[in-house]
Design a protein around this motif. Structure first.
Motif, PDB file in Angstrom:
ATOM      1  N   UNK A   1      80.799  26.893  56.398  1.00 29.54           N
ATOM      2  CA  UNK A   1      81.925  25.980  56.270  1.00 29.54           C
ATOM      3  C   UNK A   1      82.720  25.776  57.545  1.00 29.54           C
ATOM      4  N   UNK A   2      83.717  24.916  57.442  1.00 29.50           N
ATOM      5  CA  UNK A   2      84.456  24.434  58.610  1.00 29.50           C
ATOM      6  C   UNK A   2      85.274  25.518  59.300  1.00 29.50           C
ATOM      7  N   UNK A   3      85.968  26.368  58.540  1.00 34.13           N
ATOM      8  CA  UNK A   3      86.812  27.395  59.160  1.00 34.13           C
ATOM      9  C   UNK A   3      85.989  28.323  60.041  1.00 34.13           C
ATOM     10  N   UNK A   4      84.846  28.766  59.533  1.00 32.48           N
ATOM     11  CA  UNK A   4      83.969  29.652  60.290  1.00 32.48           C
ATOM     12  C   UNK A   4      83.431  28.955  61.531  1.00 32.48           C
ATOM     13  N   UNK A   5      82.996  27.708  61.365  1.00 32.72           N
ATOM     14  CA  UNK A   5      82.425  26.959  62.485  1.00 32.72           C
ATOM     15  C   UNK A   5      83.458  26.691  63.571  1.00 32.72           C
ATOM     16  N   UNK A   6      84.680  26.369  63.174  1.00 30.77           N
ATOM     17  CA  UNK A   6      85.739  26.126  64.154  1.00 30.77           C
ATOM     18  C   UNK A   6      86.100  27.408  64.902  1.00 30.77           C
ATOM     19  N   UNK A   7      86.060  28.529  64.203  1.00 31.04           N
ATOM     20  CA  UNK A   7      86.333  29.813  64.867  1.00 31.04           C
ATOM     21  C   UNK A   7      85.259  30.101  65.908  1.00 31.04           C
ATOM     22  N   UNK A   8      83.996  29.842  65.570  1.00 33.82           N
ATOM     23  CA  UNK A   8      82.915  30.046  66.529  1.00 33.82           C
ATOM     24  C   UNK A   8      83.033  29.081  67.707  1.00 33.82           C
ATOM     25  N   UNK A   9      83.453  27.843  67.432  1.00 32.38           N
ATOM     26  CA  UNK A   9      83.639  26.857  68.504  1.00 32.38           C
ATOM     27  C   UNK A   9      84.707  27.334  69.481  1.00 32.38           C
ATOM     28  N   UNK A  10      85.770  27.921  68.942  1.00 29.79           N
ATOM     29  CA  UNK A  10      86.842  28.448  69.792  1.00 29.79           C
ATOM     30  C   UNK A  10      86.334  29.620  70.633  1.00 29.79           C
ATOM     31  N   UNK A  11      85.505  30.481  70.033  1.00 29.08           N
ATOM     32  CA  UNK A  11      84.933  31.597  70.778  1.00 29.08           C
ATOM     33  C   UNK A  11      84.029  31.132  71.903  1.00 29.08           C
TER      34      UNK A  11
ATOM     35  N   UNK B   1      76.745  31.389  46.137  1.00 30.82           N
ATOM     36  CA  UNK B   1      77.335  31.168  47.447  1.00 30.82           C
ATOM     37  C   UNK B   1      77.393  32.473  48.212  1.00 30.82           C
ATOM     38  N   UNK B   2      77.428  32.363  49.505  1.00 27.53           N
ATOM     39  CA  UNK B   2      77.508  33.528  50.375  1.00 27.53           C
ATOM     40  C   UNK B   2      78.892  33.551  51.005  1.00 27.53           C
ATOM     41  N   UNK B   3      79.566  34.698  50.916  1.00 29.30           N
ATOM     42  CA  UNK B   3      80.916  34.793  51.466  1.00 29.30           C
ATOM     43  C   UNK B   3      80.865  34.614  52.983  1.00 29.30           C
ATOM     44  N   UNK B   4      81.702  33.721  53.516  1.00 32.50           N
ATOM     45  CA  UNK B   4      81.700  33.501  54.965  1.00 32.50           C
ATOM     46  C   UNK B   4      82.272  34.697  55.703  1.00 32.50           C
ATOM     47  N   UNK B   5      81.875  34.908  56.956  1.00 32.18           N
ATOM     48  CA  UNK B   5      82.431  36.020  57.736  1.00 32.18           C
ATOM     49  C   UNK B   5      83.899  35.761  58.058  1.00 32.18           C
TER      50      UNK B   5
ATOM     51  N   UNK C   1      84.543  34.164  65.581  1.00 30.51           N
ATOM     52  CA  UNK C   1      84.996  33.893  66.958  1.00 30.51           C
ATOM     53  C   UNK C   1      84.195  34.734  67.950  1.00 30.51           C
ATOM     54  N   UNK C   2      84.062  36.024  67.664  1.00 26.81           N
ATOM     55  CA  UNK C   2      83.319  36.899  68.565  1.00 26.81           C
ATOM     56  C   UNK C   2      81.847  36.500  68.658  1.00 26.81           C
ATOM     57  N   UNK C   3      81.287  36.037  67.543  1.00 26.18           N
ATOM     58  CA  UNK C   3      79.888  35.611  67.589  1.00 26.18           C
ATOM     59  C   UNK C   3      79.736  34.409  68.518  1.00 26.18           C
ATOM     60  N   UNK C   4      80.673  33.470  68.428  1.00 28.35           N
ATOM     61  CA  UNK C   4      80.630  32.327  69.340  1.00 28.35           C
ATOM     62  C   UNK C   4      80.833  32.754  70.778  1.00 28.35           C
ATOM     63  N   UNK C   5      81.754  33.678  70.991  1.00 26.68           N
ATOM     64  CA  UNK C   5      82.045  34.168  72.339  1.00 26.68           C
ATOM     65  C   UNK C   5      80.814  34.802  72.975  1.00 26.68           C
ATOM     66  N   UNK C   6      80.191  35.720  72.271  1.00 28.91           N
ATOM     67  CA  UNK C   6      79.034  36.419  72.838  1.00 28.91           C
ATOM     68  C   UNK C   6      77.817  35.510  72.972  1.00 28.91           C
ATOM     69  N   UNK C   7      77.679  34.560  72.061  1.00 31.21           N
ATOM     70  CA  UNK C   7      76.564  33.617  72.177  1.00 31.21           C
ATOM     71  C   UNK C   7      76.672  32.826  73.469  1.00 31.21           C
ATOM     72  N   UNK C   8      77.887  32.451  73.842  1.00 28.05           N
ATOM     73  CA  UNK C   8      78.070  31.700  75.079  1.00 28.05           C
ATOM     74  C   UNK C   8      77.981  32.587  76.307  1.00 28.05           C
ATOM     75  N   UNK C   9      78.658  33.723  76.272  1.00 25.02           N
ATOM     76  CA  UNK C   9      78.690  34.616  77.438  1.00 25.02           C
ATOM     77  C   UNK C   9      77.292  35.133  77.783  1.00 25.02           C
ATOM     78  N   UNK C  10      76.466  35.396  76.768  1.00 23.94           N
ATOM     79  CA  UNK C  10      75.133  35.940  76.994  1.00 23.94           C
ATOM     80  C   UNK C  10      74.061  34.854  77.152  1.00 23.94           C
ATOM     81  N   UNK C  11      74.500  33.624  77.268  1.00 23.23           N
ATOM     82  CA  UNK C  11      73.565  32.521  77.480  1.00 23.23           C
ATOM     83  C   UNK C  11      73.329  32.356  78.988  1.00 23.23           C
ATOM     84  N   UNK C  12      72.173  32.792  79.464  1.00 24.40           N
ATOM     85  CA  UNK C  12      71.900  32.740  80.900  1.00 24.40           C
ATOM     86  C   UNK C  12      71.834  31.314  81.427  1.00 24.40           C
TER      87      UNK C  12
END
Length: 213
Positions: free
Chosen positions: A37-47, A107-111, A117-128
């Protein structure tokens, strides 16, 4: 237009082309949008946007170029990045066998947004790919004579525009019609996303094997 004006234009154009190209960041936001959903996706976008600040900081300070020219350190970073993407891929494949798709009855409970946010952060930081882009950008496009505070402002600008772009992706892919389509195809989409992350990991491993071989 002033020299700084041309430079800012070049930085903006290069960054726009890079951020719009498909990669781990896009794959993550796409999956977060459709599955959680949107809240989770926006948090990852911010990360992801915050991760841009990390790349910009070490590029401005010249640390990124130093790491790139240190084979052992650069190889270690590749392996860590590959392991992280492999973990994301395995998580997506595992989720494809859990309830939450098909007729949408379960349904699956969103994180928690902080975790997203941290998942988005690390996905970007660890992207060579992002690391190499920023090192090249600040080495080739940005004049070394440009004041540090201006270079820092470039980094803040790119972080904000990256957050805005992936927030837009999140909004588009959490529209009701798109979400209903996802629930019908959830296992297939999750496995496709998982495969993409695994391919990113394999690409990093293979590139290092080729270099070291």
């Amino acid at each position: 237009m002033s020299t700084l004006g041309w430079e800012f234009g070049a930085v903006t154009l290069a960054h726009a082309l890079a951020v719009a190209s498909p990669g781990p960041d896009f794959a993550l936001v796409l999956r977060q949008s459709m599955r959680h959903g949107r809240t989770t996706a926006l948090a990852s976008a911010s990360g992801i946007g915050a991760g841009i600040l990390v790349h910009a900081t070490y590029s401005v300070l010249g640390i990124g170029l130093m790491v790139q020219k240190t084979p052992t350190l650069f190889a270690t970073l590749k392996y860590v990045s590959a392991a992280y993407f492999l973990w994301l891929g395995w998580g997506a494949w595992r989720a494809s066998f859990q309830p939450g798709g098909g007729d949408g009855a379960a349904s699956v409970a969103p994180p928690h947004p902080r975790k997203a946010w941290w998942r988005g952060f690390f996905t970007n930081v660890l992207n060579l790919k992002a690391s190499l882009f920023f090192v090249a950008l600040f080495s080739v496009v940005v004049d070394p004579a440009t004041p540090r505070w201006v270079q820092g402002a470039y980094g803040v600008w790119m972080a904000l525009t990256t957050t805005a772009w992936f927030s837009l992706v999140a909004i588009v892919f959490t529209r009701p019609a798109v979400n209903r389509g996802y629930h019908r195809l959830q296992p297939v989409i999750d496995r496709a996303m998982g495969t993409i992350f695994i391919l990113f990991a394999m690409n990093l491993w293979l590139s290092e094997l080729i270099v070291s071989g």
